[in-house]
Design an enzyme around this catalytic site. Structure first.
Site, PDB file in Angstrom:
ATOM      1  N   ILE A 251       0.919  -1.281   0.055  1.00 59.64           N
ATOM      2  CA  ILE A 251       0.021  -0.076  -0.127  1.00 59.64           C
ATOM      3  C   ILE A 251       0.780   1.147   0.098  1.00 59.64           C
ATOM      4  O   ILE A 251       0.543   2.118  -0.720  1.00 59.64           O
ATOM      5  CB  ILE A 251      -1.193   0.067   1.191  1.00 59.64           C
ATOM      6  CG1 ILE A 251      -0.656  -0.322   2.510  1.00 59.64           C
ATOM      7  CG2 ILE A 251      -2.395  -1.021   0.860  1.00 59.64           C
ATOM      8  CD1 ILE A 251      -1.307   0.100   3.521  1.00 59.64           C
TER       9      ILE A 251
ATOM     10  N   LYS B  70       5.635 -13.258  30.778  1.00 60.62           N
ATOM     11  CA  LYS B  70       4.247 -12.615  30.902  1.00 60.62           C
ATOM     12  C   LYS B  70       3.174 -13.838  31.378  1.00 60.62           C
ATOM     13  O   LYS B  70       2.116 -13.100  31.947  1.00 60.62           O
ATOM     14  CB  LYS B  70       3.848 -12.176  29.337  1.00 60.62           C
ATOM     15  CG  LYS B  70       2.795 -11.136  29.273  1.00 60.62           C
ATOM     16  CD  LYS B  70       2.951 -10.301  28.180  1.00 60.62           C
ATOM     17  CE  LYS B  70       1.709  -9.403  28.110  1.00 60.62           C
ATOM     18  NZ  LYS B  70       1.641  -8.457  26.981  1.00 60.62           N
TER      19      LYS B  70
ATOM     20  N   GLU C 117       0.034  -7.542  16.511  1.00 64.01           N
ATOM     21  CA  GLU C 117      -0.209  -6.310  17.206  1.00 64.01           C
ATOM     22  C   GLU C 117       0.488  -5.330  16.344  1.00 64.01           C
ATOM     23  O   GLU C 117       1.727  -5.317  16.047  1.00 64.01           O
ATOM     24  CB  GLU C 117       0.204  -6.179  18.675  1.00 64.01           C
ATOM     25  CG  GLU C 117      -0.241  -4.831  19.317  1.00 64.01           C
ATOM     26  CD  GLU C 117       0.543  -4.482  20.539  1.00 64.01           C
ATOM     27  OE1 GLU C 117      -0.292  -4.582  21.508  1.00 64.01           O
ATOM     28  OE2 GLU C 117       1.771  -4.226  20.379  1.00 64.01           O
TER      29      GLU C 117
ATOM     30  N   ALA D 144       7.499   8.450  22.543  1.00 62.79           N
ATOM     31  CA  ALA D 144       7.469   6.958  23.023  1.00 62.79           C
ATOM     32  C   ALA D 144       8.698   6.292  23.141  1.00 62.79           C
ATOM     33  O   ALA D 144       8.873   5.796  24.253  1.00 62.79           O
ATOM     34  CB  ALA D 144       6.326   6.127  22.266  1.00 62.79           C
TER      35      ALA D 144
ATOM     36  N   GLU E 259      10.492   8.352  26.290  1.00 60.18           N
ATOM     37  CA  GLU E 259       9.937   7.919  27.392  1.00 60.18           C
ATOM     38  C   GLU E 259      10.073   6.378  27.810  1.00 60.18           C
ATOM     39  O   GLU E 259      10.505   6.502  29.200  1.00 60.18           O
ATOM     40  CB  GLU E 259       8.270   8.344  27.273  1.00 60.18           C
ATOM     41  CG  GLU E 259       7.661   8.186  28.426  1.00 60.18           C
ATOM     42  CD  GLU E 259       7.096   7.097  28.763  1.00 60.18           C
ATOM     43  OE1 GLU E 259       6.138   6.984  29.804  1.00 60.18           O
ATOM     44  OE2 GLU E 259       6.934   5.950  28.056  1.00 60.18           O
TER      45      GLU E 259
END
Ligand code: 0O2
Length: 230
Positions: free
Chosen positions: A56, A85, A171, A183, A186
């Protein structure tokens, strides 16, 4: 710790994955092979999405002489962090539990030039009839308390293996260059020096995020003016 030591220790500490009658060597071999299969599947799912994003982007470049996508990064969660996790969530450690409960084993980060590009890319991903949207979160319209902004979307994508078709979730975090700048820094600051992040520093970081968001809107406006778009 070597990867082998890691698997051995994981097995020793996890009675849930132990099948009676198998030697430790056999159990390690089974676990390693299961993880290899899992990683191959999720790596392939990443490739499916990345290929589409590149298509695209080049189509836009051909039709409109510009690229909405500035950069594409991807990462696969390591076996260590998958197990970590699952344990944090209090879930049994197995490939099946990971596949069912962890939707961010495969991750893609798309950096776009402008805010509108984010929504255009997200929309194109949602409109693919062979992709299923599992979850989406608009942290641009609803920033996180930290100031974090990004559009998150989890899509289940088809992966054609040699003998069967299967699906895996990916994701995808879509953000502007400016959102990514904030981001990344930080994350670095919090990760390296978590204890030094006082409420005042958090407030400062939030202010920076707000200023960056204003600039993003301004840059979008300039783009629209230059291209005579209302
Ligand atoms: P990594 O290595 O970046 O992938 P989850 O915690 O994933 O089960 P949740 O809470 O729905 O579920 O996830 P969320 O908050 O929608 O998205 C998590 C990811 O978004 C994080 O991944 C970060 O990449 C990013 N993120 C969320 N909040 C912040 C923030 O305040 N600052 C920064 N820099 N990034 C953020 P992970 O899990 O941290 O790991």
């Amino acid at each position: 710790m070597s990867e082998m030591d890691f698997y051995m220790e994981t097995l020793e500490n996890l009675p849930a994955v132990i099948n009676s009658g198998e030697s430790m060597k056999e159990r390690v071999a089974t676990l390693v092979y299961d993880f290899m299969q899992l990683q191959h599947l999720y790596d392939s799912a990443i490739e499916v999405v990345k290929t589409y994003l590149n298509i695209i982007d080049s189509e836009f470049s051909m039709k409109f002489q510009r690229n909405p996508i500035h950069n594409i990064d991807s990462r696969l969660k390591s076996p260590q962090s998958i197990i970590g996790k699952l344990q944090k969530k209090g879930l049994p450690v197995s490939i099946e539990t990971a596949q069912k409960n962890l939707l961010d084993i495969a991750g893609i980060r798309v950096t776009c030039c402008y805010i509108n590009d984010i929504y255009a890319v997200a929309d194109m991903l949602c409109r693919r009839d062979d992709f299923t949207v599992i979850k989406q979160k608009d942290y641009i319209k609803n920033p996180k308390p930290s100031g974090y902004r990004s559009f998150h979307i989890i899509v289940s994508v088809p992966v054609y293996l040699s003998t069967r078709k299967t699906y895996a979730p990916v994701e995808i975090q879509i953000r502007t260059i400016a959102m990514d700048f904030w981001a990344s820094l930080e994350h670095q600051l919090k990760y390296k020096t978590a204890s030094a992040i006082t409420p005042e520093i958090s407030e400062e970081l939030r202010n920076c995020a707000d200023k960056i968001a204003e600039t993003d809107i301004q840059m979008q406006d300039i783009f629209m003016k230059i291209h005579d778009i209302d």
